[in-house]
Design an enzyme around this catalytic site. Structure first.
Site, PDB file in Angstrom:
ATOM      1  N   SER A  94      -7.969  -1.404  -9.407  1.00 19.15           N
ATOM      2  CA  SER A  94      -6.209  -1.079  -8.560  1.00 19.15           C
ATOM      3  C   SER A  94      -6.603  -2.475  -8.138  1.00 19.15           C
ATOM      4  CB  SER A  94      -6.278  -0.314  -7.278  1.00 19.15           C
ATOM      5  OG  SER A  94      -5.107  -0.439  -6.463  1.00 19.15           O
TER       6      SER A  94
ATOM      7  N   TYR B  85      -9.866   3.736   0.422  1.00 18.38           N
ATOM      8  CA  TYR B  85      -9.283   3.360  -0.835  1.00 18.38           C
ATOM      9  C   TYR B  85      -9.493   1.998  -1.383  1.00 18.38           C
ATOM     10  CZ  TYR B  85      -5.241   3.017  -4.424  1.00 18.38           C
ATOM     11  OH  TYR B  85      -5.638   3.018  -5.867  1.00 18.38           O
TER      12      TYR B  85
END
Length: 257
Positions: free
Chosen positions: A139, A152
């Protein structure tokens, strides 16, 4: 791209980015294993439909990737793989001091530890055949951070580190390992957020997309699952045989800031 005869596993591939990547691999002729944690008739039907549409072998294997043994067993049940795409992931947003410990543990397990376990299970077969591609879907948050996403961000930074280590350990063996780092991608999950954001911010759809969702994405455009699939196919090609242990950002300039 011709991946005829290559076996591919895509974790978390019944929707969104994972499904888009699976369809790109199927379109290139790869034999495909789809995966999620459920075991419904529609999961298996999805694999059957893909097999018919693309004229390939496709099957669905359920695995709870929060459990290391199940992550490794996914690879074993598939009979190994030539292409491993570690895509499965979940999210939870909260300040660090109130972040639920169970949510932290589950995010780290699914977003990071599962990639370690599947990679460990897949590498012996890749080494034996002298060819392999491991692609980790990280990401933009594997390269930068945002508040309230501690688990995350930590997991995706870990995925980038695991990618580098895997690339070093397999260099010169016909195996590459790289991470794709998407910014915002227009998936059903993101699409579902738009009406709520319109209501909260009293904005129309286009303004919410441009000023809220894509605030940090300079292109002010979503990446697409087709673009991510194309990037992955390039990484699987001979053109990228010397690309390993690195990240490729598909984020509209987010991490250039």
């Amino acid at each position: 791209m011709d991946l005829q005869g290559k076996r591919a596993i895509v974790t978390g591939s019944t929707s969104g980015i994972g499904l888009g990547i699976a369809e790109a691999l199927a379109g290139a002729g790869a034999r495909l294993v789809l995966n999620s944690f459920t075991d419904r008739a529609e999961d298996h039907d999805l694999a059957s439909d893909m097999a018919k549409r693309f004229g390939i072998e496709a099957r669905y294997i359920s695995a709870d990737l929060s459990i290391g043994e199940e992550a490794r067993n996914l690879v074993h049940q598939a009979g190994g793989c030539d292409i491993l795409v570690n895509n499965a992931g979940i999210q939870h947003v909260a300040p660090i001091e109130s972040f639920p410990p169970a949510a932290w543990d589950r995010i780290i397990a699914i977003n990071l530890s599962s990639a370690f376990h599947t990679t460990a299970a897949a590498l012996p077969g890749m080494r034996a055949s002298g060819w392999g591609r491991v692609v980790n879907i990280a990401s933009a948050h594997g390269l930068t951070a945002s508040p309230y996403k501690s688990a995350y961000v930590a997991a995706k930074h870990g995925v980038v580190g695991l990618t580098k280590t895997t690339g070093l350990e397999t260099a010169g063996q016909g195996i590459t390992c790289n991470a794709i780092c998407p910014g915002y991608v227009l998936t059903p999950l993101v699409e579902a957020q738009i009406p709520d954001q319109m209501q909260v911010h009293h904005m129309d759809r286009e303004t919410v997309i441009r000023e809220v969702l894509l605030e940090r994405q300079p292109s002010k455009q979503f990446a697409t699952t087709e673009q991510l699939g194309g990037t992955l196919l390039w990484l699987c090609s001979d053109y990228a045989a010397q690309v390993t242990g690195t990240t490729i950002s598909v984020d509209g300039g987010w991490t250039a800031l």
